[in-house]
Design a protein around this motif. Structure first.
Motif, PDB file in Angstrom:
ATOM      1  N   TYR A 192       0.892  -1.189   0.037  1.00 30.97           N
ATOM      2  CA  TYR A 192      -0.137  -0.079  -0.224  1.00 30.97           C
ATOM      3  C   TYR A 192       0.960   1.122  -0.153  1.00 30.97           C
ATOM      4  CZ  TYR A 192      -3.653   3.352   1.497  1.00 30.97           C
ATOM      5  OH  TYR A 192      -4.662   4.491   1.474  1.00 30.97           O
ATOM      6  N   PHE A 211      -9.640   2.486  -0.626  1.00 34.31           N
ATOM      7  CA  PHE A 211      -8.818   1.864   0.227  1.00 34.31           C
ATOM      8  C   PHE A 211      -9.114   2.854   1.712  1.00 34.31           C
ATOM      9  CE2 PHE A 211      -6.705   0.671  -3.422  1.00 34.31           C
ATOM     10  CZ  PHE A 211      -6.098  -0.699  -3.129  1.00 34.31           C
ATOM     11  N   PRO A 213      -7.590   2.014   5.382  1.00 36.06           N
ATOM     12  CA  PRO A 213      -6.702   1.144   5.997  1.00 36.06           C
ATOM     13  C   PRO A 213      -6.992   0.888   7.565  1.00 36.06           C
ATOM     14  CG  PRO A 213      -6.069   3.247   5.647  1.00 36.06           C
ATOM     15  CD  PRO A 213      -7.108   3.401   4.941  1.00 36.06           C
ATOM     16  N   ASP A 217      -1.115  -3.629   7.395  1.00 34.12           N
ATOM     17  CA  ASP A 217      -1.305  -4.439   6.456  1.00 34.12           C
ATOM     18  C   ASP A 217      -2.714  -5.122   6.332  1.00 34.12           C
ATOM     19  OD1 ASP A 217      -1.773  -5.637   9.000  1.00 34.12           O
ATOM     20  OD2 ASP A 217      -0.512  -7.655   8.676  1.00 34.12           O
ATOM     21  N   ALA A 219      -6.880  -3.700   5.074  1.00 35.66           N
ATOM     22  CA  ALA A 219      -7.822  -2.424   4.615  1.00 35.66           C
ATOM     23  C   ALA A 219      -8.921  -2.907   4.150  1.00 35.66           C
ATOM     24  CB  ALA A 219      -7.267  -1.712   3.480  1.00 35.66           C
ATOM     25  N   ILE A 221     -11.510  -2.318   1.289  1.00 36.46           N
ATOM     26  CA  ILE A 221     -11.535  -1.990  -0.330  1.00 36.46           C
ATOM     27  C   ILE A 221     -12.907  -2.100  -0.804  1.00 36.46           C
ATOM     28  CG2 ILE A 221     -10.193  -2.425  -2.328  1.00 36.46           C
ATOM     29  CD1 ILE A 221      -7.975  -3.934  -1.051  1.00 36.46           C
ATOM     30  N   GLY A 249      -5.644   0.340  -9.619  1.00 35.47           N
ATOM     31  CA  GLY A 249      -4.805   0.953  -8.557  1.00 35.47           C
ATOM     32  C   GLY A 249      -3.358   1.537  -9.022  1.00 35.47           C
ATOM     33  N   ILE A 253       0.408  -3.324  -5.144  1.00 40.42           N
ATOM     34  CA  ILE A 253      -0.462  -3.539  -3.921  1.00 40.42           C
ATOM     35  C   ILE A 253      -0.526  -5.073  -4.326  1.00 40.42           C
ATOM     36  CG2 ILE A 253      -2.506  -3.530  -2.871  1.00 40.42           C
ATOM     37  CD1 ILE A 253      -2.558  -0.504  -3.572  1.00 40.42           C
TER      38      ILE A 253
END
Length: 489
Positions: A192, A211, A213, A217, A219, A221, A249, A253
Motif C-alpha cells: 500500500y 482503500f 486502512p 497490513d 484495509a 477495499i 490502482g 499492491i
C-alpha cells in the motif's frame, strides 16, 4: 412496562440507543432475530462527531484503543494526485477518522451496556405491535420459539434497511437505486503506497477504487463492478479483486489474505417521517445511501443519541413538551437527506464515464480542494462536526455569534455534555447560570468551567448542541423556555 423501551435491532444503532437510555435510567430491552452477533465488519469508519458523543458513556476511549487513526484522505486519478484532505484541523478533540471493524465497535457497546445490567436478547423476533393509548403491545417470538405479548412505552426500530417495523407502519421508503453494482472486502495486503494513517481513493475510467486502512497490513477495499443487471451482484474473490486492483490502482499492491467479502447495490432512500406515534425509526430503517464517505453507521448512531435524551426526559417525567419528541424527526430527517445527497454526489463524481467530464472533474477538484475554505467545508462535512439543527422547534432565544441549534465544541478533559445518569442541560456562564440551575434542578446543571465570554449564558442540550444563549444578567429570559420543556422544582 409502560415506562420501558423496546429496541428492535442489536447492531451499532440499536446498541447505542440502548446504552444511552440505560445510562439515563430508562428500562430497555434490545432484541434481534439474528441468533448470534455477526463477525463481518461492514461499516469501518467512526467519525469525530460520533466519538465526541460516545465520550459521554465512556465508549469512545475503548473504541479508539482498538482502532486505526486516519488523518488524510488522498484522491488520485490516472495515477496523478488530485487532492489531499487533512483532518488535522477538524475542530474536535478527535481530529481523525477511526477505522475499526463494526463487530469490534459493537463489542465495545455491548460491554458498556452490560455495565448497566442490559444484555441484548438475540434470536428474538418482533412479529407485530399495536398502540393502546398510553403505550404499545409487542408480539414477540422468543429464542425457544414461544410467542407472547409484552407492554412497552415506546418502540425504536433499528432493524435495518429491510425494517419490519417500517413495513408494518406502511411508511414509504422514498428513493431509488443508483444503477451500479459494487463489491467490497476486508483484505490483508502489502505494498500500500501510503502510511496506514492515510486513506486513498483512486478514480479510474472504469470505476473508482477505495482503500480504508484498518492496520498497516489490512484495509477495507471497495470498487464498482459496472451497471446493474437483472442478476444480483456477486462478490469478487481474492484473485478477481487482485486483478481489479492491478487495473485501477497505483500498482505494487498485493492481497495476501481475505477476511470478508460482499457485493451490493446502492440505494438512496429515506422514510417520510422518523416517527409514528410511539414508534421511532433510526439508522438504516430510516435512511440508506452510498457508502462513499462512510457516514451511514455514524448517522444512525447520532439518530439514536438525538432521540435517547428526549425519550429519557419524557419517560422519567422530567419533561412533557410534545415538541420535544416531535423534534426528533424535524432535526434528524434533514440531516439524513443531507448525507444522502452528499454521499450520492461523491459517488456520481467518482463514477463519471465520459472521458471529457473526467478530465474536467479532475481539474476542478484539484483547484477547489486546494483552497483552505473548501478543505474546511469538506472535512467538516466528513467529520460531521458541521451538523446542526438551526430550524429545530426546541431552539430557544439566541444572542451573540453562536446560534441555537449549533454544535458546541467539546473540550478535551472537560466533563462531556450529557454525562451522568440524568440528561441535564448545561448552563455555562456566571451567576446567571447558577440561578438557572437552582430554579430548574431536574433539568439544568452548571458547567464546571465558566464561559469564556462572561457576559453570556449558554444553555447546552444533553447532546452537545446549543439550546439557547442570552446575557448572563438576563438569565430569567430562559425561564419560559425551560418551563415549556419540563417542570420546575
Amino acid at each position: 412496562m409502560k415506562n420501558s423501551v423496546l429496541i428492535a435491532g442489536a447492531g451499532p444503532v440499536g446498541l447505542t440507543m440502548a446504552l444511552e437510555l440505560a445510562r439515563y435510567g430508562v428500562p430497555v430491552r434490545v432484541i434481534d432475530k439474528i441468533p448470534e452477533a455477526t463477525h463481518s465488519s461492514r461499516a469501518v469508519a467512526v467519525w469525530p462527531r460520533t466519538l465526541e458523543l460516545l465520550d459521554r458513556s465512556g465508549a469512545a476511549a475503548d473504541i479508539i484503543a482498538i482502532g486505526n487513526k486516519v488523518t488524510v484522505a488522498n484522491i488520485l486519478s490516472g495515477g496523478r494526485p488530485v487532492a489531499s484532505l487533512s483532518l488535522d484541523d477538524v475542530p474536535s478533540p478527535y481530529p481523525f477518522a477511526l477505522m475499526v471493524p463494526q463487530y469490534e465497535t459493537e463489542a465495545v457497546l455491548r460491554r458498556h451496556l452490560a455495565g448497566h445490567g442490559v444484555k441484548p436478547d438475540l434470536g428474538v423476533e418482533l412479529l407485530g405491535f399495536e398502540e393502546d393509548g398510553d403505550g404499545l403491545s409487542a408480539r414477540l417470538r422468543e429464542a425457544d420459539g414461544t410467542e407472547r405479548s409484552e407492554p412497552y412505552g415506546f418502540l425504536v426500530a433499528c432493524d435495518g434497511a429491510h425494517s419490519m417495523v417500517r413495513h408494518r407502519l406502511g411508511l414509504d421508503f422514498q428513493g431509488d437505486s443508483l444503477g451500479l453494482d459494487w463489491t467490497q472486502g476486508d483484505f490483508h495486503l502489502s505494498g500500500y503506497p501510503f502510511p496506514a494513517s492515510q486513506m486513498a481513493i483512486f478514480w479510474h475510467e472504469h470505476g473508482p477504487l477505495l482503500f480504508f486502512p484498518m492496520a498497516p497490513d489490512r484495509a477495507r477495499i471497495i470498487t464498482s463492478l459496472g451497471p446493474s443487471t437483472a442478476t444480483p451482484p456477486v462478490p469478487l474473490d481474492q484473485d478477481a479483486f487482485q486483478e481489479m486492483i492491478d487495473a485501477r490502482g497505483p500498482g505494487g499492491i498485493t492481497l495476501t489474505g481475505t477476511e470478508w467479502v460482499s457485493a451490493f447495490r446502492i440505494n438512496e432512500r429515506q422514510v417520510e417521517n422518523y416517527r409514528s406515534g410511539r414508534v421511532f425509526l433510526a439508522g438504516d430503517a430510516a435512511h440508506i445511501h452510498s457508502p462513499a464517505g462512510g457516514q451511514g453507521m455514524n448517522t444512525g448512531m447520532q439518530d439514536a443519541i438525538n432521540l435517547a435524551w428526549k425519550l429519557a426526559l419524557v419517560i422519567r417525567g422530567i419533561a412533557c413538551a410534545p415538541a420535544l419528541l416531535e423534534s426528533y424527526d424535524l432535526e434528524r430527517r434533514p440531516v439524513g437527506a443531507q448525507v444522502i445527497a452528499a454521499s450520492g454526489r461523491m459517488t456520481r463524481i467518482g463514477t463519471l464515464a465520459d472521458h471529457t467530464l473526467q478530465h474536467v472533474r479532475d481539474l476542478v477538484a484539484h483547484t477547489l480542494m486546494g483552497l483552505s475554505p473548501v478543505q474546511r467545508a469538506v472535512t467538516g462535512l466528513m467529520a460531521e462536526v458541521s451538523i446542526g439543527y438551526p430550524h429545530s422547534p426546541i431552539n430557544g432565544p439566541s444572542h451573540g455569534d453562536a446560534k441555537a441549534g449549533a454544535r458546541v465544541r467539546p473540550i478535551m478533559g472537560e466533563v462531556p455534555f450529557g454525562w451522568g445518569d440524568t440528561p441535564l442541560f448545561t448552563a455555562r456562564g456566571g451567576a446567571g447560570a447558577t440561578e438557572l440551575a437552582a430554579r430548574f434542578p431536574r433539568l439544568v446543571a452548571t458547567s464546571p468551567r465558566p464561559s469564556s465570554e462572561e457576559p453570556l449564558l449558554s444553555l447546552v442540550r444533553p447532546d452537545g448542541y446549543l439550546a439557547a444563549q442570552v446575557q448572563d444578567a438576563n438569565w430569567q429570559e430562559l425561564v419560559p423556555y425551560l418551563q415549556q420543556i419540563g417542570a420546575e422544582r
